[in-house]
Scaffold this active site. Structure first.
Site, short mmCIF file in Angstrom:
data_model
loop_
_atom_site.label_atom_id
_atom_site.label_comp_id
_atom_site.label_asym_id
_atom_site.label_seq_id
_atom_site.Cartn_x
_atom_site.Cartn_y
_atom_site.Cartn_z
N HIS A 152 0.84 -1.19 0.00
CA HIS A 152 0.00 0.00 0.00
C HIS A 152 0.88 1.25 0.00
O HIS A 152 1.82 1.36 0.78
CB HIS A 152 -0.90 0.03 1.24
CG HIS A 152 -1.58 1.36 1.44
ND1 HIS A 152 -1.32 2.19 2.50
CD2 HIS A 152 -2.51 1.99 0.68
CE1 HIS A 152 -2.05 3.28 2.39
NE2 HIS A 152 -2.78 3.19 1.30
N SER A 153 0.61 2.17 -0.92
CA SER A 153 1.26 3.47 -0.96
C SER A 153 2.79 3.32 -1.02
O SER A 153 3.31 2.79 -2.00
CB SER A 153 0.82 4.30 0.25
OG SER A 153 1.18 5.64 0.13
#
Length: 286
Positions: A105-106
């Site tokens: 994520h990210s």
């Protein structure tokens, strides 16, 4: 409707390059291992809502260096995103994983892509949530980037860490951060990111993480990683998340892109997490 299933979790600890890296795991020990990488200033608990809904995998979510229960880097050492590549590979080696899949994520998605580009022979599949590759600084801006980072590091030297009066105050701060999350998600993240000391509650994460990067790659350098990725990739974006580069997406040769209703932390949103789990289960990481 809450679709999260009850599932046993386990804490693991790895010694990599002289430092401890912590991990939280979900799933049967004999299931296919998948390494999960969280975003900046988050920790392994960012997958609390998603992990129990994944089928047939053992999700091993790391606390990246400086985050959660993992060690900090030496005080004089800046946090370069590419240093996480060696850390993750060190964990994979200790687990005996020659080839493995990554969920990120990210910032964790950016790290996953760097690994898949540098070591395409080791990465089977990629699931990227709200991220593709690192932030960049173009060559003509490198000097000013370095100067700004050093000036801020000097300015913040010796500054006392902020204390919260109680646990709930820290949860409230996390709920209302730059990328808001609900109370349950904030509680999960704070539980793994805070410690009580004399004077109140303090973030356990390394304060140096908030300093500007001393040096970044340029866009052509980042693209050189993307063009080397051979892993089948599932990119999941939120319609209220961070816009991603169409050019970067196009450079990934085997990619499927899905957009869902949600923000930057949509994997922590109850409805979106269920939809993401369905997409990942269909993507078949097993």
């Amino acid at each position: 409707m809450n679709t999260t299933q009850t599932q046993t979790t386990e804490e693991l600890r790895f010694q990599v390059n002289g430092h401890q890296i912590a991990a939280k795991c979900w799933g049967d020990r004999n299931a296919t291992p998948v390494l999960a990488l969280h975003g900046w200033l988050d920790n392994a608990a960012t997958f609390n809502r998603l992990a129990p809904q994944l089928r047939g995998v053992r999700l091993i979510a790391l606390d990246l260096m400086g985050h959660g229960f993992s060690d900090h880097r030496p005080a004089s050492m800046p946090y370069y995103i590419w240093d996480n590549v060696m850390d993750v590979l060190g964990v994979a080696d200790q687990l005996g994983l020659t080839r493995f899949s990554l969920l990120g994520h990210s910032m964790g998605a950016s790290i996953a892509t760097l690994i898949a580009g540098a070591f395409p022979e080791r990465v089977e599949k990629l699931v990227l949530i709200e991220g593709i590759a690192p932030l960049v600084t173009e060559p003509e801006d490198a000097a000013t980037q370095l100067a700004a980072a050093i000036k801020k590091r000097i300015r913040l030297q010796g500054r006392e860490a902020k204390a919260y009066s109680d646990f709930d105050a820290a949860v409230n701060a996390r709920m209302n951060g730059r990328w808001p999350v609900d109370a349950e998600a904030a509680t999960w993240l704070v539980e793994r990111s805070i410690e009580q000391r004399s004077g109140g509650y303090y973030w356990r994460s390394d304060a140096n993480l908030i300093l500007p990067s001393v040096m970044r790659m340029s866009e052509p350098q980042v693209e050189s990683f993307l063009t080397r990725v051979t892993a089948a990739t599932l990119l999941i974006l939120g319609d209220n998340g961070i816009p991603q580069s169409d050019r970067r997406i196009a450079l990934l040769r085997n990619i499927r892109t899905e957009q869902l209703a949600g923000g930057h932390h949509l994997h922590l949103e109850e409805q979106a997490a269920g939809l993401i789990a369905t997409l990942i289960n269909e993507f078949d990481l097993v």
